[in-house]
Design an enzyme around this catalytic site. Structure first.
Site, PDB file in Angstrom:
ATOM      1  N   GLU A 182       0.844  -1.204   0.000  1.00 33.10           N
ATOM      2  CA  GLU A 182       0.000   0.000   0.000  1.00 33.10           C
ATOM      3  C   GLU A 182       0.875   1.248   0.000  1.00 33.10           C
ATOM      4  O   GLU A 182       0.577   2.248  -0.670  1.00 33.10           O
ATOM      5  CB  GLU A 182      -0.889  -0.003   1.262  1.00 33.10           C
ATOM      6  CG  GLU A 182      -1.888   1.153   1.333  1.00 33.10           C
ATOM      7  CD  GLU A 182      -1.330   2.434   1.917  1.00 33.10           C
ATOM      8  OE1 GLU A 182      -1.937   3.495   1.731  1.00 33.10           O
ATOM      9  OE2 GLU A 182      -0.259   2.395   2.557  1.00 33.10           O
ATOM     10  N   GLU A 183       1.971   1.170   0.745  1.00 37.79           N
ATOM     11  CA  GLU A 183       2.741   2.384   1.059  1.00 37.79           C
ATOM     12  C   GLU A 183       3.333   3.085  -0.152  1.00 37.79           C
ATOM     13  O   GLU A 183       3.460   4.303  -0.174  1.00 37.79           O
ATOM     14  CB  GLU A 183       3.861   2.055   2.057  1.00 37.79           C
ATOM     15  CG  GLU A 183       3.372   1.682   3.452  1.00 37.79           C
ATOM     16  CD  GLU A 183       2.713   2.852   4.181  1.00 37.79           C
ATOM     17  OE1 GLU A 183       2.632   3.946   3.610  1.00 37.79           O
ATOM     18  OE2 GLU A 183       2.267   2.632   5.319  1.00 37.79           O
TER      19      GLU A 183
HETATM   20 ZN   LIG Z   1      -1.027   2.525   6.099  1.00 36.68          ZN
END
Ligand SMILES: [Zn+2]
Length: 477
Positions: A328-329
């Site tokens: 996600e990052e």
């Molecule tokens: Zn996060």
């Protein structure tokens, strides 16, 4: 139509039939409401989420996407789903460019030499071997940098936006914009490197990392964040009116591509196994800390909620799908891969919400659902109100970080907003560790997720998921 039916009655019948077909309200049966209430109360006193968070942060720790711990985290997640009694555990591939961090140093070399606490931003290239030295130009905002134009050529640019703490964390909007867009802007103007005051609200000497974004064919320059006290130090030194020379030495950069995976666990629905309530968190983290609040907590909240539903005497009507998203990052890669892979099944997604804002209590719920499902959302709100969740019927729901991508395809979504007052003290720093998590607050989150997911799974009717639905309701997060 028979002539024997009085015309007024025929009209009424036709109206009722049409209304039923077009707008039957979605309803959660009373039995499901009482089971959800019991689930909520049980979750408040259950250790599962704490144990899962402790396990992931202790046995795996930092989980930079594409690092050796990316694989270890997936193996951990598969084993944990199985140990928690999920019926089906599987993975789906997620491919992304791999970025590596090796070392990072910064120091003021003139007029008053001092070391600085610094961290490279994700996707930053390294400096030339031995480092890069230049004069610093300071700006309070991105707009001020934009206005400076050519003047920054060859300089090390610094942007010093100060975030303030808020319950909804809204200053991160500008804080993260400086981080994601500042380096590309400075590079286009010809700067040699980019520094920012960390996008954070603490006063520790712990810089906040995070991803930056480049234009595909645009120039790229070394980019890093200073801790807040080091940003202060730089500003004080610059206030002396003499040129400040700074040396930046980053060893980091791109290293091909990497294929990770979303790890998925399901409690299989007994009536409609193909219809899913989607919850989750992201399995990757930044590397300075152990990724406890971001986002071991989110993975743990969703896993614990699924586990508690799985402990009921009977499987829910629909499937509870818990997704531990990959990377996600560095750009929602896991969420985007999931949305691509499942775009055709958007209508099979009953309702979705991801936890990715730490472990503070959920204080607000909002929803993007069809109008006929507002009554069912109110039923969910009534179960959550006693544990401190206020329903804001005016706001849309966005589904959280990765699941925002499935919401964009038309999945009905909730936003379950956590208290972020302290989140940005620790976010993306070496201080993102287990001790920042309060067990009771973590459990309140599990109670919220377990209750809402169960009620959505038992609902008579749907929440309006369909290809292209909710395209115009704006972001809810
Ligand atoms: Zn996060």
């Amino acid at each position: 139509m028979s002539r024997l039916v009085p015309s007024s009655l025929a009209l009424v019948c036709a109206f009722v039939a049409a209304a039923a077909a077009a707008a039957a309200p979605t309803r959660i049966p009373d039995a499901a409401v009482s089971t959800a209430t019991a689930l909520r109360d049980r979750a408040l006193h259950d250790d599962t989420a704490w144990n899962v968070t402790e396990s992931l942060t202790t046995e795996v720790g930092p989980r930079l996407a594409g690092s050796d711990n990316d694989l270890r985290a997936r193996e951990w997640a598969i084993a944990k789903f199985k140990a928690l009694g999920f019926d089906k555990v599987y993975t789906e591939p997620v491919t992304f460019p791999k970025w590596v961090r090796r070392s990072e140093h910064a120091a003021i070399v003139a007029p008053f030499p001092q070391p600085l606490a610094v961290t490279a931003l994700g996707y930053s290239p390294g400096t030339p071997a031995g480092g890069l030295t230049g004069e610093v130009m300071l700006f309070p905002t991105l707009d001020a940098l934009k206005a400076a134009g050519d003047a920054v050529r060859g300089k090390i640019v610094y942007v010093g936006f100060r975030m303030q703490p808020h319950q909804d964390g809204h200053d991160y909007g500008m804080g993260s914009t400086v981080r994601t867009h500042g380096p590309a802007l400075a590079a286009k103007l010809g700067a040699a490197a980019f520094l920012l005051r960390s996008a954070g609200t603490d006063s520790n000497r712990t810089p906040h990392t995070g991803v930056t974004q480049w234009e595909a064919d645009g120039p790229r320059i070394p980019a890093a964040a200073l801790s807040a006290p080091d940003a202060d130090l730089l500003e004080h030194m610059a206030a002396r009116g003499k040129p400040v020379q700074l040396k930046l030495d980053l060893d980091c950069g791109m290293d091909g591509t990497y294929t990770s995976a979303n790890v998925i666990g399901e409690i299989t629905g007994r009536r409609h196994p193909g219809q899913v309530v989607a919850i989750g968190g992201h399995l990757d983290s930044w590397d300075p800390g152990t990724g406890a609040i971001d986002d071991a907590a989110g993975v743990a909240i969703a896993m614990a909620a699924g586990h508690l539903i799985g402990e009921l005497p009977q499987r829910p009507d629909r499937t509870i799908r818990v997704i531990a998203f990959a990377n996600e990052e560095q750009g929602l890669f896991g969420g985007r891969a999931y949305a691509e892979a499942h775009a055709k099944q958007v209508g099979k997604h009953q309702l979705g919400s991801e936890s990715d804002f730490g472990a503070g209590k959920v204080w607000r719920m909002s929803a993007s659902v069809k109008p006929e499902a507002r009554g069912a959302i109110q039923q969910i709100a009534d179960v959550l109100a006693p544990i401190g969740v206020a329903y804001d019927a005016q706001r849309p729901g966005g589904g959280g970080s990765d699941l925002s991508q499935m919401h964009a395809k038309g999945m009905a979504a909730l936003s379950l907003t956590q208290d972020g007052t302290r989140y940005f003290d620790w976010h993306h720093t070496g201080n993102d560790t287990l001790d920042k998590i309060d067990r009771d607050e973590l459990n309140q989150n599990v109670a919220v997720y377990a209750a809402f997911a169960y009620m959505a799974a038992q609902a008579k009717g749907d929440f309006g998921s369909a290809p292209g639905a909710f395209a115009h309701d704006g972001a809810g997060d």
